[in-house]
Scaffold this motif. Structure first.
Motif, PDB file in Angstrom:
ATOM      1  N   GLN A  95       0.824  -1.197   0.000  1.00 60.89           N
ATOM      2  CA  GLN A  95       0.000   0.000   0.000  1.00 60.89           C
ATOM      3  C   GLN A  95       0.858   1.247   0.000  1.00 60.89           C
ATOM      4  OE1 GLN A  95      -2.293  -1.498   3.571  1.00 60.89           O
ATOM      5  NE2 GLN A  95      -2.086   0.673   4.125  1.00 60.89           N
ATOM      6  N   PHE A  96       0.397   2.226  -0.796  1.00 61.87           N
ATOM      7  CA  PHE A  96       1.026   3.546  -0.800  1.00 61.87           C
ATOM      8  C   PHE A  96       0.196   4.390   0.160  1.00 61.87           C
ATOM      9  CE2 PHE A  96       2.039   1.986  -5.114  1.00 61.87           C
ATOM     10  CZ  PHE A  96       3.421   2.129  -5.097  1.00 61.87           C
ATOM     11  N   GLY A  97       0.734   4.713   1.318  1.00 68.18           N
ATOM     12  CA  GLY A  97      -0.066   5.414   2.327  1.00 68.18           C
ATOM     13  C   GLY A  97      -1.255   4.553   2.683  1.00 68.18           C
ATOM     14  N   SER A  98      -2.447   5.106   2.510  1.00 72.16           N
ATOM     15  CA  SER A  98      -3.626   4.313   2.857  1.00 72.16           C
ATOM     16  C   SER A  98      -4.193   3.581   1.633  1.00 72.16           C
ATOM     17  CB  SER A  98      -4.697   5.220   3.476  1.00 72.16           C
ATOM     18  OG  SER A  98      -5.066   6.193   2.534  1.00 72.16           O
ATOM     19  N   LEU A  99      -3.572   3.815   0.460  1.00 76.10           N
ATOM     20  CA  LEU A  99      -4.072   3.178  -0.761  1.00 76.10           C
ATOM     21  C   LEU A  99      -3.494   1.779  -0.933  1.00 76.10           C
ATOM     22  CD1 LEU A  99      -5.624   3.495  -3.549  1.00 76.10           C
ATOM     23  CD2 LEU A  99      -3.427   4.249  -4.476  1.00 76.10           C
ATOM     24  N   LYS A 100      -4.379   0.799  -0.766  1.00 77.91           N
ATOM     25  CA  LYS A 100      -3.962  -0.592  -0.940  1.00 77.91           C
ATOM     26  C   LYS A 100      -3.927  -0.906  -2.426  1.00 77.91           C
ATOM     27  CE  LYS A 100      -5.061  -3.287   2.804  1.00 77.91           C
ATOM     28  NZ  LYS A 100      -6.023  -4.017   3.649  1.00 77.91           N
ATOM     29  N   VAL A 101      -2.742  -1.181  -2.949  1.00 76.05           N
ATOM     30  CA  VAL A 101      -2.622  -1.371  -4.391  1.00 76.05           C
ATOM     31  C   VAL A 101      -2.656  -2.848  -4.764  1.00 76.05           C
ATOM     32  CG1 VAL A 101      -1.116  -1.023  -6.380  1.00 76.05           C
ATOM     33  CG2 VAL A 101      -1.431   0.811  -4.740  1.00 76.05           C
ATOM     34  N   ILE A 102      -1.927  -3.663  -4.042  1.00 77.54           N
ATOM     35  CA  ILE A 102      -2.027  -5.108  -4.265  1.00 77.54           C
ATOM     36  C   ILE A 102      -2.142  -5.820  -2.919  1.00 77.54           C
ATOM     37  CG2 ILE A 102      -0.892  -5.299  -6.525  1.00 77.54           C
ATOM     38  CD1 ILE A 102       1.683  -5.928  -5.131  1.00 77.54           C
ATOM     39  N   GLY A 105      -3.736  -7.583 -17.107  1.00 74.88           N
ATOM     40  CA  GLY A 105      -4.763  -6.968 -16.282  1.00 74.88           C
ATOM     41  C   GLY A 105      -4.977  -5.536 -16.707  1.00 74.88           C
ATOM     42  N   PRO A 106      -6.129  -4.977 -16.352  1.00 72.41           N
ATOM     43  CA  PRO A 106      -6.440  -3.603 -16.758  1.00 72.41           C
ATOM     44  C   PRO A 106      -5.461  -2.582 -16.165  1.00 72.41           C
ATOM     45  CG  PRO A 106      -8.305  -4.651 -15.621  1.00 72.41           C
ATOM     46  CD  PRO A 106      -7.181  -5.601 -15.559  1.00 72.41           C
ATOM     47  N   ASN A 107      -5.439  -1.407 -16.739  1.00 68.79           N
ATOM     48  CA  ASN A 107      -4.611  -0.336 -16.195  1.00 68.79           C
ATOM     49  C   ASN A 107      -4.953  -0.083 -14.741  1.00 68.79           C
ATOM     50  OD1 ASN A 107      -3.066   0.268 -18.409  1.00 68.79           O
ATOM     51  ND2 ASN A 107      -4.572   1.715 -19.244  1.00 68.79           N
ATOM     52  N   GLY A 108      -3.929   0.132 -13.938  1.00 66.25           N
ATOM     53  CA  GLY A 108      -4.149   0.422 -12.525  1.00 66.25           C
ATOM     54  C   GLY A 108      -4.327  -0.825 -11.679  1.00 66.25           C
ATOM     55  N   ALA A 109      -4.213  -2.005 -12.295  1.00 65.70           N
ATOM     56  CA  ALA A 109      -4.423  -3.262 -11.552  1.00 65.70           C
ATOM     57  C   ALA A 109      -3.319  -3.515 -10.525  1.00 65.70           C
ATOM     58  CB  ALA A 109      -4.514  -4.434 -12.521  1.00 65.70           C
ATOM     59  N   GLY A 110      -2.150  -2.908 -10.737  1.00 63.92           N
ATOM     60  CA  GLY A 110      -1.040  -3.100  -9.808  1.00 63.92           C
ATOM     61  C   GLY A 110       0.133  -3.872 -10.402  1.00 63.92           C
ATOM     62  N   LYS A 111       0.138  -4.035 -11.706  1.00 63.74           N
ATOM     63  CA  LYS A 111       1.160  -4.851 -12.374  1.00 63.74           C
ATOM     64  C   LYS A 111       2.564  -4.271 -12.201  1.00 63.74           C
ATOM     65  CE  LYS A 111      -0.869  -4.386 -16.388  1.00 63.74           C
ATOM     66  NZ  LYS A 111      -1.961  -3.472 -15.993  1.00 63.74           N
ATOM     67  N   THR A 112       2.692  -2.972 -12.483  1.00 62.48           N
ATOM     68  CA  THR A 112       4.018  -2.359 -12.389  1.00 62.48           C
ATOM     69  C   THR A 112       4.492  -2.322 -10.933  1.00 62.48           C
ATOM     70  OG1 THR A 112       3.722  -1.075 -14.408  1.00 62.48           O
ATOM     71  CG2 THR A 112       5.329  -0.242 -12.850  1.00 62.48           C
ATOM     72  N   THR A 113       3.580  -2.094 -10.033  1.00 59.27           N
ATOM     73  CA  THR A 113       3.945  -2.121  -8.610  1.00 59.27           C
ATOM     74  C   THR A 113       4.512  -3.493  -8.246  1.00 59.27           C
ATOM     75  OG1 THR A 113       2.166  -0.548  -8.125  1.00 59.27           O
ATOM     76  CG2 THR A 113       3.052  -1.798  -6.257  1.00 59.27           C
ATOM     77  N   LEU A 114       3.860  -4.531  -8.746  1.00 57.71           N
ATOM     78  CA  LEU A 114       4.331  -5.892  -8.485  1.00 57.71           C
ATOM     79  C   LEU A 114       5.744  -6.097  -9.052  1.00 57.71           C
ATOM     80  CD1 LEU A 114       3.304  -8.510  -7.212  1.00 57.71           C
ATOM     81  CD2 LEU A 114       2.534  -9.233  -9.467  1.00 57.71           C
TER      82      LEU A 114
HETATM   83  N1  LIG Z   1       4.293   5.634  -6.147  1.00 53.86           N
HETATM   84  C1  LIG Z   1       2.961   5.577  -6.041  1.00 53.86           C
HETATM   85  N2  LIG Z   1       2.309   6.288  -5.092  1.00 53.86           N
HETATM   86  C2  LIG Z   1       0.963   6.221  -4.978  1.00 53.86           C
HETATM   87  N3  LIG Z   1       0.178   5.455  -5.746  1.00 53.86           N
HETATM   88  C3  LIG Z   1       0.772   4.713  -6.706  1.00 53.86           C
HETATM   89  C4  LIG Z   1       2.188   4.742  -6.906  1.00 53.86           C
HETATM   90  N4  LIG Z   1       2.489   3.895  -7.926  1.00 53.86           N
HETATM   91  C5  LIG Z   1       1.313   3.384  -8.348  1.00 53.86           C
HETATM   92  N5  LIG Z   1       0.282   3.878  -7.619  1.00 53.86           N
HETATM   93  C6  LIG Z   1      -1.131   3.507  -7.780  1.00 53.86           C
HETATM   94  O1  LIG Z   1      -1.229   2.108  -7.677  1.00 53.86           O
HETATM   95  C7  LIG Z   1      -2.203   1.599  -8.575  1.00 53.86           C
HETATM   96  C8  LIG Z   1      -1.566   0.530  -9.429  1.00 53.86           C
HETATM   97  O2  LIG Z   1      -0.613   1.121 -10.287  1.00 53.86           O
HETATM   98  P1  LIG Z   1       0.338   0.276 -11.218  1.00 53.86           P
HETATM   99  O3  LIG Z   1       1.047  -0.728 -10.405  1.00 53.86           O
HETATM  100  O4  LIG Z   1       1.164   1.247 -11.993  1.00 53.86           O
HETATM  101  O5  LIG Z   1      -0.726  -0.447 -12.157  1.00 53.86           O
HETATM  102  P2  LIG Z   1      -0.577  -1.100 -13.614  1.00 53.86           P
HETATM  103  O6  LIG Z   1       0.871  -1.239 -13.930  1.00 53.86           O
HETATM  104  O7  LIG Z   1      -1.305  -2.395 -13.518  1.00 53.86           O
HETATM  105  O8  LIG Z   1      -1.275  -0.168 -14.553  1.00 53.86           O
HETATM  106  C9  LIG Z   1      -2.739   2.789  -9.344  1.00 53.86           C
HETATM  107  O9  LIG Z   1      -3.929   3.190  -8.726  1.00 53.86           O
HETATM  108  C10 LIG Z   1      -1.666   3.826  -9.183  1.00 53.86           C
HETATM  109  O10 LIG Z   1      -2.199   5.110  -9.240  1.00 53.86           O
END
Ligand SMILES: Nc1ncnc2c1ncn2[C@@H]1O[C@H](COP(=O)(O)OP(=O)(O)O)[C@@H](O)[C@H]1O
Ligand SMILES: [Mg+2]
Length: 257
Positions: A21-28, A45-54
């Motif tokens: 989670q980024f702050g309170s935003l749970k991403v994966i 997965g769709p945009n914003g799914a969390g792929k790049t974060t993973l």
């Molecule tokens: N550094 C960050 N700080 C806050 N939120 C982030 C950050 N990186 C990604 N996010 C949020 O995390 C979610 C997943 O992003 P991301 O992993 O880039 O998805 P994908 O690659 O599947 O499109 C999105 O809602 C994005 O806005």
């Protein structure tokens, strides 16, 4: 610190209950995944799914807020990025990390010497790293780019530039190659330039790729994991995923937003 865990030599990459989670935003959340050695695995997965974060977590650029990442059975969750690279995990460079005015050969040569641990050879005169040229030439020959070696990088097509990025990641001799949308923005013609060398790559290298182009996915990979709203909703072979109703719903039903 890397520590020996239970040894599972046949598994290249394992994620156990990984969350971020980024702050309170749970991403994966609750991501568990096993990628055997040599496999080609897509994460879609769709945009914003969390792929790049993973990916950032696997490459060590982000430390997950939950769970464990194992590479070849070793816990790498807390290791810094450079240790991941040294251990054999490599990801594609963004175009911006290439030098457009330098020749292709110079770009590859610079990358090769930069991967030498502890060296500050960027500061040395050009003549001192000539010997990288030979290795760079070999790499270029392997990917069929020899004829472009002495051209400025900026003169290459987008497909060729992507090829160079992948080649730079391969110059680190990884055992796990992470590709984040390697064909994004490429024309149909340029696609092949990226696809063909990936197809030809030795199975000694495991590939995990994020990819939107389903033709590329179906052509390259053995298995697919589908990420949706931060969790894996389906996993299987290309055929299984193609037929999967949940996946069809996500992609065709318009419920992913
Ligand atoms: N550094 C960050 N700080 C806050 N939120 C982030 C950050 N990186 C990604 N996010 C949020 O995390 C979610 C997943 O992003 P991301 O992993 O880039 O998805 P994908 O690659 O599947 O499109 C999105 O809602 C994005 O806005
Ligand atoms: Mg992304």
């Amino acid at each position: 610190m890397a520590q020996a865990r239970e040894s599972t030599p046949e598994i290249c990459l394992e994620l156990r209950n990984v969350g971020h989670q980024f702050g309170s935003l749970k991403v994966i959340e609750g991501i568990s995944l096993r990628v055997p050695k040599g496999e080609r695995r897509a994460i879609i997965g769709p945009n914003g799914a969390g792929k790049t974060t993973l990916f950032n977590i696997i490459a060590g650029e982000i430390r997950p807020t939950a769970g464990t990442v194992l590479f070849e059975g070793r816990d790498v969750t807390q290791l810094p990025t450079y240790r991941h690279a040294e251990m054999g995990i490599s990801r594609t460079f963004q175009t911006t990390s290439l030098f457009p005015k330098l020749t292709v050969l110079e770009n590859v040569g610079l990358a090769l010497q930069a991967f030498q641990p502890g060296s500050m050879q960027m500061l040395r005169p050009r003549s001192m790293y000539r010997h990288w040229d030979r290795e760079a030439e070999e790499l270029l020959a392997q990917s069929g780019l020899s004829h472009r070696a002495h051209e400025p990088l900026a003169g290459l097509s987008y497909g060729e530039q992507r090829q160079v990025e992948i080649l730079l990641a391969l110059a680190q001799k990884p055992r796990l190659l992470l590709l984040d949308e390697p064909t994004a923005g490429l024309s149909r013609g340029d696609l092949k330039q990226v696809q063909a060398p990936l197809k030809a790559l030795s199975r000694e290298v495991t590939i995990v790729l994020i990819e939107h182009d389903m033709d590329v996915v179906f052509d390259l990979v053995d298995r697919i994991a589908v990420l949706h709203n931060g969790g894996i909703v389906a996993e299987g072979t290309v055929d299984e995923i193609r037929k999967n109703e949940v996946v069809q719903e996500i992609y065709l039903g318009g419920t992913h937003r």
